[in-house]
Design an enzyme around this catalytic site. Structure first.
Site, PDB file in Angstrom:
ATOM      1  N   LEU A  36      42.299  22.761   0.157  1.00  0.00           N
ATOM      2  CA  LEU A  36      42.153  21.878  -0.813  1.00  0.00           C
ATOM      3  C   LEU A  36      43.469  21.147  -0.958  1.00  0.00           C
ATOM      4  CD1 LEU A  36      39.669  23.308  -3.638  1.00  0.00           C
ATOM      5  CD2 LEU A  36      39.105  21.766  -1.516  1.00  0.00           C
ATOM      6  N   ALA A  81      43.105  19.531   8.921  1.00  0.00           N
ATOM      7  CA  ALA A  81      44.397  18.880   9.611  1.00  0.00           C
ATOM      8  C   ALA A  81      44.940  18.111   8.279  1.00  0.00           C
ATOM      9  CB  ALA A  81      43.871  18.074  10.711  1.00  0.00           C
ATOM     10  N   THR A 130      41.363  13.635  18.205  1.00  0.00           N
ATOM     11  CA  THR A 130      41.269  12.022  18.181  1.00  0.00           C
ATOM     12  C   THR A 130      41.533  11.277  19.211  1.00  0.00           C
ATOM     13  OG1 THR A 130      42.603  10.431  17.016  1.00  0.00           O
ATOM     14  CG2 THR A 130      43.796  12.492  17.522  1.00  0.00           C
ATOM     15  N   ASP A 131      41.073  10.066  19.266  1.00  0.00           N
ATOM     16  CA  ASP A 131      41.299   9.334  20.438  1.00  0.00           C
ATOM     17  C   ASP A 131      42.810   8.765  20.559  1.00  0.00           C
ATOM     18  OD1 ASP A 131      41.486   7.503  18.380  1.00  0.00           O
ATOM     19  OD2 ASP A 131      40.064   6.032  19.309  1.00  0.00           O
ATOM     20  N   GLU A 132      43.588   9.099  19.526  1.00  0.00           N
ATOM     21  CA  GLU A 132      44.992   8.707  19.310  1.00  0.00           C
ATOM     22  C   GLU A 132      45.831   9.522  20.370  1.00  0.00           C
ATOM     23  OE1 GLU A 132      46.534   7.735  15.560  1.00  0.00           O
ATOM     24  OE2 GLU A 132      44.748   7.393  14.792  1.00  0.00           O
ATOM     25  N   TYR A 156      51.689  12.344  13.888  1.00  0.00           N
ATOM     26  CA  TYR A 156      50.276  12.836  13.961  1.00  0.00           C
ATOM     27  C   TYR A 156      49.575  12.975  15.299  1.00  0.00           C
ATOM     28  CZ  TYR A 156      45.257  12.366  13.337  1.00  0.00           C
ATOM     29  OH  TYR A 156      43.816  12.455  13.509  1.00  0.00           O
ATOM     30  N   SER A 157      49.620  12.032  16.228  1.00  0.00           N
ATOM     31  CA  SER A 157      48.708  12.299  17.544  1.00  0.00           C
ATOM     32  C   SER A 157      49.558  13.318  18.178  1.00  0.00           C
ATOM     33  CB  SER A 157      48.642  10.728  18.008  1.00  0.00           C
ATOM     34  OG  SER A 157      49.979  10.299  18.281  1.00  0.00           O
ATOM     35  N   LYS A 160      48.251  16.756  17.037  1.00  0.00           N
ATOM     36  CA  LYS A 160      46.735  16.638  17.441  1.00  0.00           C
ATOM     37  C   LYS A 160      46.849  17.060  18.942  1.00  0.00           C
ATOM     38  CE  LYS A 160      43.558  16.512  15.370  1.00  0.00           C
ATOM     39  NZ  LYS A 160      42.689  17.466  14.580  1.00  0.00           N
ATOM     40  N   LEU A 196      41.915   2.925   5.614  1.00  0.00           N
ATOM     41  CA  LEU A 196      41.849   1.530   5.570  1.00  0.00           C
ATOM     42  C   LEU A 196      40.532   1.066   4.845  1.00  0.00           C
ATOM     43  CD1 LEU A 196      42.763  -1.154   8.095  1.00  0.00           C
ATOM     44  CD2 LEU A 196      40.453  -1.383   6.955  1.00  0.00           C
ATOM     45  N   PRO A 211      46.808  -5.000   1.903  1.00  0.00           N
ATOM     46  CA  PRO A 211      48.181  -5.063   2.802  1.00  0.00           C
ATOM     47  C   PRO A 211      47.788  -4.922   4.454  1.00  0.00           C
ATOM     48  CG  PRO A 211      47.933  -3.048   1.727  1.00  0.00           C
ATOM     49  CD  PRO A 211      46.684  -3.922   1.152  1.00  0.00           C
ATOM     50  N   TYR A 213      48.710  -4.794   8.228  1.00  0.00           N
ATOM     51  CA  TYR A 213      50.046  -4.500   9.011  1.00  0.00           C
ATOM     52  C   TYR A 213      50.233  -5.701  10.206  1.00  0.00           C
ATOM     53  CZ  TYR A 213      50.800   0.334   7.395  1.00  0.00           C
ATOM     54  OH  TYR A 213      51.038   1.487   6.774  1.00  0.00           O
TER      55      TYR A 213
HETATM   56  P1  NAD Z   1      40.679  14.710   5.920  1.00  0.00           P
HETATM   57  O1  NAD Z   1      42.405  14.517   5.702  1.00  0.00           O
HETATM   58  O2  NAD Z   1      39.818  13.737   5.004  1.00  0.00           O
HETATM   59  O3  NAD Z   1      40.543  16.196   5.576  1.00  0.00           O
HETATM   60  C1  NAD Z   1      41.386  17.222   6.080  1.00  0.00           C
HETATM   61  C2  NAD Z   1      41.082  18.538   5.270  1.00  0.00           C
HETATM   62  O4  NAD Z   1      41.526  19.512   5.860  1.00  0.00           O
HETATM   63  C3  NAD Z   1      41.225  18.467   3.571  1.00  0.00           C
HETATM   64  O5  NAD Z   1      39.890  18.917   3.131  1.00  0.00           O
HETATM   65  C4  NAD Z   1      42.290  19.479   3.413  1.00  0.00           C
HETATM   66  O6  NAD Z   1      42.267  19.967   2.323  1.00  0.00           O
HETATM   67  C5  NAD Z   1      41.967  20.272   4.563  1.00  0.00           C
HETATM   68  N1  NAD Z   1      43.491  20.997   5.201  1.00  0.00           N
HETATM   69  C6  NAD Z   1      44.590  20.624   5.482  1.00  0.00           C
HETATM   70  N2  NAD Z   1      45.191  21.476   5.446  1.00  0.00           N
HETATM   71  C7  NAD Z   1      44.782  22.554   5.635  1.00  0.00           C
HETATM   72  C8  NAD Z   1      45.130  24.016   5.925  1.00  0.00           C
HETATM   73  N3  NAD Z   1      46.271  24.439   6.223  1.00  0.00           N
HETATM   74  N4  NAD Z   1      44.063  24.950   5.626  1.00  0.00           N
HETATM   75  C9  NAD Z   1      42.925  24.822   5.421  1.00  0.00           C
HETATM   76  N5  NAD Z   1      42.670  23.352   5.109  1.00  0.00           N
HETATM   77  C10 NAD Z   1      43.366  22.609   5.355  1.00  0.00           C
HETATM   78  O7  NAD Z   1      40.738  14.535   7.362  1.00  0.00           O
HETATM   79  P2  NAD Z   1      39.517  13.722   8.026  1.00  0.00           P
HETATM   80  O8  NAD Z   1      39.809  12.498   8.203  1.00  0.00           O
HETATM   81  O9  NAD Z   1      38.285  14.485   7.494  1.00  0.00           O
HETATM   82  O10 NAD Z   1      39.811  14.350   9.464  1.00  0.00           O
HETATM   83  C11 NAD Z   1      38.907  15.801  10.000  1.00  0.00           C
HETATM   84  C12 NAD Z   1      39.545  15.898  11.323  1.00  0.00           C
HETATM   85  O11 NAD Z   1      39.201  14.764  12.192  1.00  0.00           O
HETATM   86  C13 NAD Z   1      41.083  15.884  11.396  1.00  0.00           C
HETATM   87  O12 NAD Z   1      41.317  17.105  12.322  1.00  0.00           O
HETATM   88  C14 NAD Z   1      41.401  14.845  12.036  1.00  0.00           C
HETATM   89  O13 NAD Z   1      42.782  14.734  12.824  1.00  0.00           O
HETATM   90  C15 NAD Z   1      40.071  14.262  12.798  1.00  0.00           C
HETATM   91  N6  NAD Z   1      39.967  12.920  13.307  1.00  0.00           N
HETATM   92  C16 NAD Z   1      39.709  11.936  12.164  1.00  0.00           C
HETATM   93  C17 NAD Z   1      39.580  10.643  12.231  1.00  0.00           C
HETATM   94  C18 NAD Z   1      39.201   9.752  11.085  1.00  0.00           C
HETATM   95  O14 NAD Z   1      39.108   8.743  11.379  1.00  0.00           O
HETATM   96  N7  NAD Z   1      39.226  10.171   9.840  1.00  0.00           N
HETATM   97  C19 NAD Z   1      39.598  10.051  13.518  1.00  0.00           C
HETATM   98  C20 NAD Z   1      39.782  11.019  14.775  1.00  0.00           C
HETATM   99  C21 NAD Z   1      40.046  12.305  14.494  1.00  0.00           C
END
Ligand code: NAD
Length: 354
Positions: A36, A81, A130-132, A156-157, A160, A196, A211, A213
């Site tokens: 959380l 993450a 991620t694709d990044e 970040y990428s 990952k 975004l 905004p 970029y």
């Molecule tokens: P988010 O930031 O909305 O959620 C991340 C969650 O992880 C949160 O609930 C946070 O409390 C929890 N968290 C963070 N650190 C933690 C820890 N140390 N222990 C336990 N929980 C922890 O992320 P999201 O957008 O839902 O992305 C989820 C996954 O998908 C990630 O791994 C992200 O890299 C990947 N991803 C996301 C997207 C996107 O467009 N959102 C695209 C590609 C990949």
């Protein structure tokens, strides 16, 4: 898949997946492990029956081991993450800690419980990536495939990518059953309003500038989170150990086009519901003007990748996955969701900045 541990299940994609899994696998035990952080939100899990939320850290190896053991977990779906690129540029440390060390802590616990303890339990560690990690494409380059070399450009990428390599290593070295999906930009309900689409919807409702970029021509593939959840489920069922699968939405769009679609969707919502003007009087749409007047070009993000595109033919052929949600329709639904769920996002943007 009797008992599933979902890390980061109170975040955007994780909470959508918890809801999806509860609906589609009514007999599975579901344990959510989430710290959380600012991005995690209990309210995103409201109304989902028969799940256990454990507030804790994926880096807490002993906690994870105990959960795997006592809840008889056979599947980990790992979303947890630090996920926002801009934050990783401002302060990379949390990304290294959570995304790399956190993933390694989970892998160690999974190995200890599933392999070393000799239970012989069938298991799977599914890693959400991620694709990044593939870097940036030129306009004419072919889309990223699973064999595209990793070339991450942001902290970040890079974090990952490191996590993905550790997952790969635990499969090849120790025989842990792993799968990884590399997905494109997700959108849909319950997305934290720093990203975004929700950011721009909420700013538009408050009459705040949008905004953009650089020149607004950075290209991303957009994946509705419901399609992503279906792809993950397909991978849990059909994905082969050690394999990775690209998951996209089949919607490659420049950011400017996304912003224009957001503006049009907000204008359309106000035109269809006169009460919105009373709720959000500062919105241009409340005053008979166009949301697009809020567009505002700002200095580009450092190291901003120009284009991502996903070749998802492997997921189509091996997982029988295909995206179903058209972007314009999915975006209008997302705008409707944010309008209908102000109670969810209002506490997260209590003090909207100009
Ligand atoms: P988010 O930031 O909305 O959620 C991340 C969650 O992880 C949160 O609930 C946070 O409390 C929890 N968290 C963070 N650190 C933690 C820890 N140390 N222990 C336990 N929980 C922890 O992320 P999201 O957008 O839902 O992305 C989820 C996954 O998908 C990630 O791994 C992200 O890299 C990947 N991803 C996301 C997207 C996107 O467009 N959102 C695209 C590609 C990949």
């Amino acid at each position: 898949m009797d008992n599933v541990l979902i890390t980061g299940g109170a975040g955007f994609i994780g909470s959508n997946f918890v809801r999806y899994l509860r609906d589609h696998n009514p007999d599975s035990g579901i344990v959510v492990l989430d710290l959380l952080t600012y991005a995690g939100n209990r309210a995103s899990l409201d109304g989902i029956k028969d799940i256990e939320l454990v507030v804790g850290d994926i880096r807490d190896n002993e906690l994870v081991r105990q959960l795997l053991k006592t809840r008889k977990i056979d599947t980990i779906v790992h979303f947890a993450a630090e996920s926002h690129v801009d934050r990783s540029i401002e302060g990379p440390d949390a990304f290294i800690d959570t995304n790399i060390l956190g993933t390694h802590s989970l892998l160690k616990a999974a190995k200890a419980e599933w392999l070393d303890a000799g239970t012989g339990r069938p298991h799977r560690f599914h890693n959400i990536s991620t694709d990044e990690v593939f870097g940036s494409l030129e306009p004419e380059d072919p889309a990223f495939s699973e064999t595209t070399p990793y070339a991450p450009n942001s902290p970040y990428s890079a974090s990952k990518a490191s996590a993905d390599h550790l997952v790969r290593a635990y499969h090849h070295t120790f025989g842990l059953v792993t799968t990884t999906t590399n997905c494109s930009n997700n959108y849909g309900p319950y997305q934290f309003p720093e990203k975004l689409i929700p950011l721009f919807i909420i700013r538009a409702l408050h009459g705040q500038k949008l905004p953009i970029y650089g020149d607004g021509m950075n290209v991303r593939d957009w994946l509705h989170v419901a399609d992503h959840c279906r792809a993950i489920q397909a991978c849990l069922q059909h994905g082969l150990p050690g394999e990775t699968y690209n998951v996209g939405g089949g919607e490659e769009l420049p950011n400017m086009k996304v912003v224009e679609e957001i503006c049009a969707a907000v204008d359309g919502a106000f035109a269809a519901d006169p009460k919105l003007a009373e709720r959000f009087p500062a919105a241009p749409a409340a005053q008979g003007r166009c949301t697009a007047e809020l567009k505002n070009f700002v200095t580009d993000r450092k190291g901003h990748d120009r284009r991502y595109a996903i070749d998802e033919s492997k997921a189509r052929s091996e997982l029988q996955y295909a995206p179903e949600r058209d972007f314009s329709k999915g975006l209008r639904e997302t705008v409707s969701w944010y309008l209908a769920n102000e109670m969810w996002w209002r506490p997260l943007v209590a003090r909207p900045a100009d």
